[in-house]
Design a protein around this motif. Structure first.
Motif, mmCIF file in Angstrom:
data_model
loop_
_atom_site.group_PDB
_atom_site.id
_atom_site.type_symbol
_atom_site.label_atom_id
_atom_site.label_comp_id
_atom_site.label_asym_id
_atom_site.label_seq_id
_atom_site.Cartn_x
_atom_site.Cartn_y
_atom_site.Cartn_z
ATOM 1 N N VAL A 1 0.859 -1.191 0.000
ATOM 2 C CA VAL A 1 0.000 0.000 0.000
ATOM 3 C C VAL A 1 0.892 1.238 0.000
ATOM 4 O O VAL A 1 1.473 1.601 1.034
ATOM 5 C CB VAL A 1 -0.926 0.014 1.235
ATOM 6 C CG1 VAL A 1 -1.806 1.260 1.221
ATOM 7 C CG2 VAL A 1 -1.781 -1.249 1.270
ATOM 8 N N PRO A 2 1.052 1.914 -1.147
ATOM 9 C CA PRO A 2 1.933 3.082 -1.192
ATOM 10 C C PRO A 2 1.271 4.304 -0.566
ATOM 11 O O PRO A 2 0.085 4.550 -0.773
ATOM 12 C CB PRO A 2 2.157 3.311 -2.693
ATOM 13 C CG PRO A 2 1.532 2.140 -3.389
ATOM 14 C CD PRO A 2 0.502 1.594 -2.460
ATOM 15 N N VAL A 3 2.057 5.061 0.198
ATOM 16 C CA VAL A 3 1.577 6.323 0.749
ATOM 17 C C VAL A 3 2.592 7.413 0.433
ATOM 18 O O VAL A 3 3.754 7.137 0.121
ATOM 19 C CB VAL A 3 1.333 6.236 2.271
ATOM 20 C CG1 VAL A 3 0.297 5.175 2.592
ATOM 21 C CG2 VAL A 3 2.633 5.938 3.022
ATOM 22 N N ASP A 4 2.164 8.649 0.539
ATOM 23 C CA ASP A 4 3.011 9.773 0.136
ATOM 24 C C ASP A 4 4.154 9.996 1.118
ATOM 25 O O ASP A 4 4.188 9.448 2.231
ATOM 26 C CB ASP A 4 2.170 11.038 0.005
ATOM 27 C CG ASP A 4 2.745 12.027 -0.994
ATOM 28 O OD1 ASP A 4 3.727 11.700 -1.694
ATOM 29 O OD2 ASP A 4 2.203 13.160 -1.088
ATOM 30 N N VAL A 5 5.094 10.820 0.678
ATOM 31 C CA VAL A 5 6.263 11.164 1.485
ATOM 32 C C VAL A 5 6.291 12.671 1.716
ATOM 33 O O VAL A 5 5.549 13.435 1.097
ATOM 34 C CB VAL A 5 7.569 10.713 0.793
ATOM 35 C CG1 VAL A 5 7.604 9.194 0.651
ATOM 36 C CG2 VAL A 5 7.744 11.384 -0.571
ATOM 37 N N ASP A 6 7.162 13.089 2.612
ATOM 38 C CA ASP A 6 7.342 14.509 2.908
ATOM 39 C C ASP A 6 8.156 15.159 1.787
ATOM 40 O O ASP A 6 9.175 14.603 1.346
ATOM 41 C CB ASP A 6 8.059 14.666 4.247
ATOM 42 C CG ASP A 6 8.262 16.114 4.622
ATOM 43 O OD1 ASP A 6 7.322 16.735 5.132
ATOM 44 O OD2 ASP A 6 9.385 16.631 4.402
ATOM 45 N N LEU A 7 7.753 16.319 1.331
ATOM 46 C CA LEU A 7 8.409 16.973 0.202
ATOM 47 C C LEU A 7 9.799 17.482 0.556
ATOM 48 O O LEU A 7 10.640 17.673 -0.326
ATOM 49 C CB LEU A 7 7.544 18.137 -0.298
ATOM 50 C CG LEU A 7 7.952 18.793 -1.618
ATOM 51 C CD1 LEU A 7 7.967 17.788 -2.758
ATOM 52 C CD2 LEU A 7 7.011 19.955 -1.947
ATOM 53 N N ASP A 8 10.073 17.686 1.831
ATOM 54 C CA ASP A 8 11.374 18.202 2.265
ATOM 55 C C ASP A 8 12.373 17.077 2.544
ATOM 56 O O ASP A 8 13.493 17.089 2.036
ATOM 57 C CB ASP A 8 11.191 19.070 3.513
ATOM 58 C CG ASP A 8 12.477 19.751 3.943
ATOM 59 O OD1 ASP A 8 13.208 20.269 3.073
ATOM 60 O OD2 ASP A 8 12.759 19.767 5.153
ATOM 61 N N THR A 9 11.957 16.096 3.318
ATOM 62 C CA THR A 9 12.882 15.026 3.716
ATOM 63 C C THR A 9 12.849 13.824 2.787
ATOM 64 O O THR A 9 13.759 12.993 2.825
ATOM 65 C CB THR A 9 12.566 14.533 5.133
ATOM 66 O OG1 THR A 9 11.282 13.894 5.135
ATOM 67 C CG2 THR A 9 12.569 15.672 6.132
ATOM 68 N N TYR A 10 11.793 13.679 1.978
ATOM 69 C CA TYR A 10 11.565 12.535 1.082
ATOM 70 C C TYR A 10 11.221 11.260 1.857
ATOM 71 O O TYR A 10 11.190 10.172 1.257
ATOM 72 C CB TYR A 10 12.770 12.258 0.170
ATOM 73 C CG TYR A 10 13.316 13.435 -0.609
ATOM 74 C CD1 TYR A 10 12.646 14.658 -0.685
ATOM 75 C CD2 TYR A 10 14.526 13.328 -1.290
ATOM 76 C CE1 TYR A 10 13.155 15.719 -1.411
ATOM 77 C CE2 TYR A 10 15.046 14.387 -2.027
ATOM 78 C CZ TYR A 10 14.367 15.580 -2.074
ATOM 79 O OH TYR A 10 14.873 16.635 -2.793
ATOM 80 N N ASN A 11 10.975 11.368 3.134
ATOM 81 C CA ASN A 11 10.628 10.212 3.958
ATOM 82 C C ASN A 11 9.117 10.065 4.095
ATOM 83 O O ASN A 11 8.355 11.016 3.860
ATOM 84 C CB ASN A 11 11.261 10.339 5.345
ATOM 85 C CG ASN A 11 12.722 9.961 5.340
ATOM 86 O OD1 ASN A 11 13.130 9.025 4.650
ATOM 87 N ND2 ASN A 11 13.529 10.671 6.121
ATOM 88 N N ILE A 12 8.679 8.898 4.530
ATOM 89 C CA ILE A 12 7.268 8.566 4.603
ATOM 90 C C ILE A 12 6.489 9.601 5.419
ATOM 91 O O ILE A 12 6.945 10.071 6.467
ATOM 92 C CB ILE A 12 7.083 7.145 5.195
ATOM 93 C CG1 ILE A 12 5.651 6.641 5.009
ATOM 94 C CG2 ILE A 12 7.511 7.092 6.651
ATOM 95 C CD1 ILE A 12 5.492 5.155 5.299
ATOM 96 N N ASP A 13 5.332 9.995 4.901
ATOM 97 C CA ASP A 13 4.429 10.922 5.576
ATOM 98 C C ASP A 13 3.656 10.121 6.620
ATOM 99 O O ASP A 13 2.852 9.244 6.272
ATOM 100 C CB ASP A 13 3.489 11.554 4.547
ATOM 101 C CG ASP A 13 2.548 12.586 5.145
ATOM 102 O OD1 ASP A 13 1.967 12.304 6.216
ATOM 103 O OD2 ASP A 13 2.380 13.649 4.537
ATOM 104 N N VAL A 14 3.884 10.413 7.884
ATOM 105 C CA VAL A 14 3.295 9.602 8.952
ATOM 106 C C VAL A 14 1.774 9.726 8.960
ATOM 107 O O VAL A 14 1.056 8.745 9.203
ATOM 108 C CB VAL A 14 3.895 9.983 10.317
ATOM 109 C CG1 VAL A 14 3.291 9.110 11.422
ATOM 110 C CG2 VAL A 14 5.414 9.815 10.289
ATOM 111 N N ALA A 15 1.251 10.911 8.690
ATOM 112 C CA ALA A 15 -0.196 11.082 8.643
ATOM 113 C C ALA A 15 -0.803 10.249 7.516
ATOM 114 O O ALA A 15 -1.877 9.641 7.670
ATOM 115 C CB ALA A 15 -0.554 12.553 8.465
ATOM 116 N N ALA A 16 -0.129 10.203 6.380
ATOM 117 C CA ALA A 16 -0.617 9.386 5.266
ATOM 118 C C ALA A 16 -0.566 7.903 5.621
ATOM 119 O O ALA A 16 -1.468 7.143 5.262
ATOM 120 C CB ALA A 16 0.212 9.660 4.009
ATOM 121 N N ALA A 17 0.486 7.502 6.324
ATOM 122 C CA ALA A 17 0.580 6.108 6.756
ATOM 123 C C ALA A 17 -0.544 5.765 7.725
ATOM 124 O O ALA A 17 -1.176 4.704 7.630
ATOM 125 C CB ALA A 17 1.941 5.854 7.398
#
Length: 386
Positions: A103-119
């Protein structure tokens, strides 16, 4: 673009007499596989100690490390594994090859790491694991992810393929209480050409991992009693001997890369139209597997042409990973019941980074300050010419 002399960067992989001595040591011990030799066992102890973990298991490659870790966590058909949409395809395929839906979720535009809220929004009763990827060696938000895991009961699997030696608020990868997987592929921060490792926080999961990585067979078995399903993911003695030498120098390399990134990031940030990957002050040691930046607003085609220009000028430059849902491989098996278009709507940051992102190989960050200034000038000219 005006022609400039190509800056000089160290070669990769790096090696010296330590690797040579290790290979001879492995050769002359007379046993070339882990069940009879000592190199893999020694490497596992040293790698576990280096990362603050009680147990490390060396395996054939980083993809197998993820797949094995997910197996130990009980992932299989009917389950879901949450992964960042911006990552190398192994993060999703390791789950999909076990029959679990990625299940892909978005990442943070600054750090490129997983967006916790999206997860958090993607968690369902079928979710069996959440897989943060420490992108380019920068830790994902392990505080927020740890809370999400505790609140939902869904365990974390750290994809630490880029993060050898990295730290989060002083804690090493193995001190964060979750299973973690590493890669030693040829481009990684330490390498034997191929290879991987899994850190386990407890003996029970480690022992299950050992069985599954050795065809379900206990290390003392002499009668072919295969206790569980598994595969042959055992690392060779020669690879382990090389990795022991590589591990011995990674601390020094990390210190240099961290220092050089401070300079290169500043230089990149001064270029009109360039945004370097951000940071998180809680990630107090970044291993810097890649030096990443974006050119906001550029098209994917123009970005690819820009990468070609940088390579022609002597920079080891690469296009950023493609969003995993934009690869044919993602849809081959155990894909979510949705469409590329819907996932793109849910992952605008991934769309931007995938189209606009560029990375330089980490050997750039082992070069001199003069080479980094030259690299920044090349990037400045190339971006301006577009």
């Amino acid at each position: 673009m005006n022609a400039r002399p190509a800056p000089e960067f160290p070669s990769w992989p790096q090696f010296d007499d330590s690797e040579r001595a290790g290979l001879i040591r492995a050769l002359e011990q007379g046993q070339w596989w882990r069940m009879g030799g000592s190199e893999v066992n020694s490497f596992e102890r040293e790698f576990a100690d280096f990362h603050g973990s009680p147990h490390a298991l060396a395996v054939t490659n980083g993809t197998h490390a993820l797949e094995l870790a997910l197996q130990v966590m009980g992932v299989g058909p009917g389950h879901e594994v949450i992964v960042p949409a911006f990552t190398f395809i192994s993060s999703s395929q390791a789950a999909q090859r076990l029959g679990a839906v990625a299940v892909p979720v978005d990442v943070d535009l600054d750090t490129y790491n997983i967006d916790v809220a999206a997860a958090a929004a993607a968690v369902t009763p079928r979710t069996k694991a959440i897989m943060p990827v420490h992108m380019a060696g920068l830790f994902a938000d392990m505080d927020a992810l740890g809370k999400l895991s505790a609140d939902t009961g869904v365990p974390l699997l750290q994809d630490a393929a880029h993060a050898q030696g990295a730290r989060w608020q002083g804690k090493r990868v193995g001190e964060l209480g979750s299973i973690a997987a590493f890669s030693f592929q040829n481009g990684k921060l330490m390498t034997a050409g191929e290879g991987g490792a899994v850190l386990f926080p407890d003996e029970e999961s480690y022992e299950l991992g050992f069985l599954r990585h050795s065809c379900g067979r206990a290390r003392t078995d002499r009668h072919y009693i295969h206790q569980t399903s598994g595969s042959n993911m055992r690392m060779s003695e020669f690879s382990a001997a090389v990795l022991r030498a590589q591990l011995a120098r990674i601390d020094d390399h990390t210190a240099i890369r961290d220092q050089r990134w401070e300079l290169l990031s500043r230089l990149l940030g001064e270029i009109d139209g360039v945004v370097p990957q951000g940071t998180d002050p809680r990630a107090d040691r970044n291993s810097h597997y890649m030096a990443m930046f974006r050119v906001p607003g550029i098209t994917e085609e123009a970005r690819n042409e820009l990468v070609d220009t940088l390579v022609e000028a002597g920079l080891p430059a690469f296009s950023a990973f493609r969003a995993i849902y934009r690869t044919p491989a993602f849809w081959e098996m155990a894909a979510p019941d949705t469409t590329v278009e819907r996932l793109a709507e849910l992952c605008p940051n991934t769309e931007a980074i995938s189209a606009e992102g560029i990375w330089l190989h980490h050997r750039v960050l082992l070069a001199s300050e003069e080479a980094l200034h030259a690299a920044a000038e090349i990037i400045t000219d190339a971006v301006a010419a577009r």
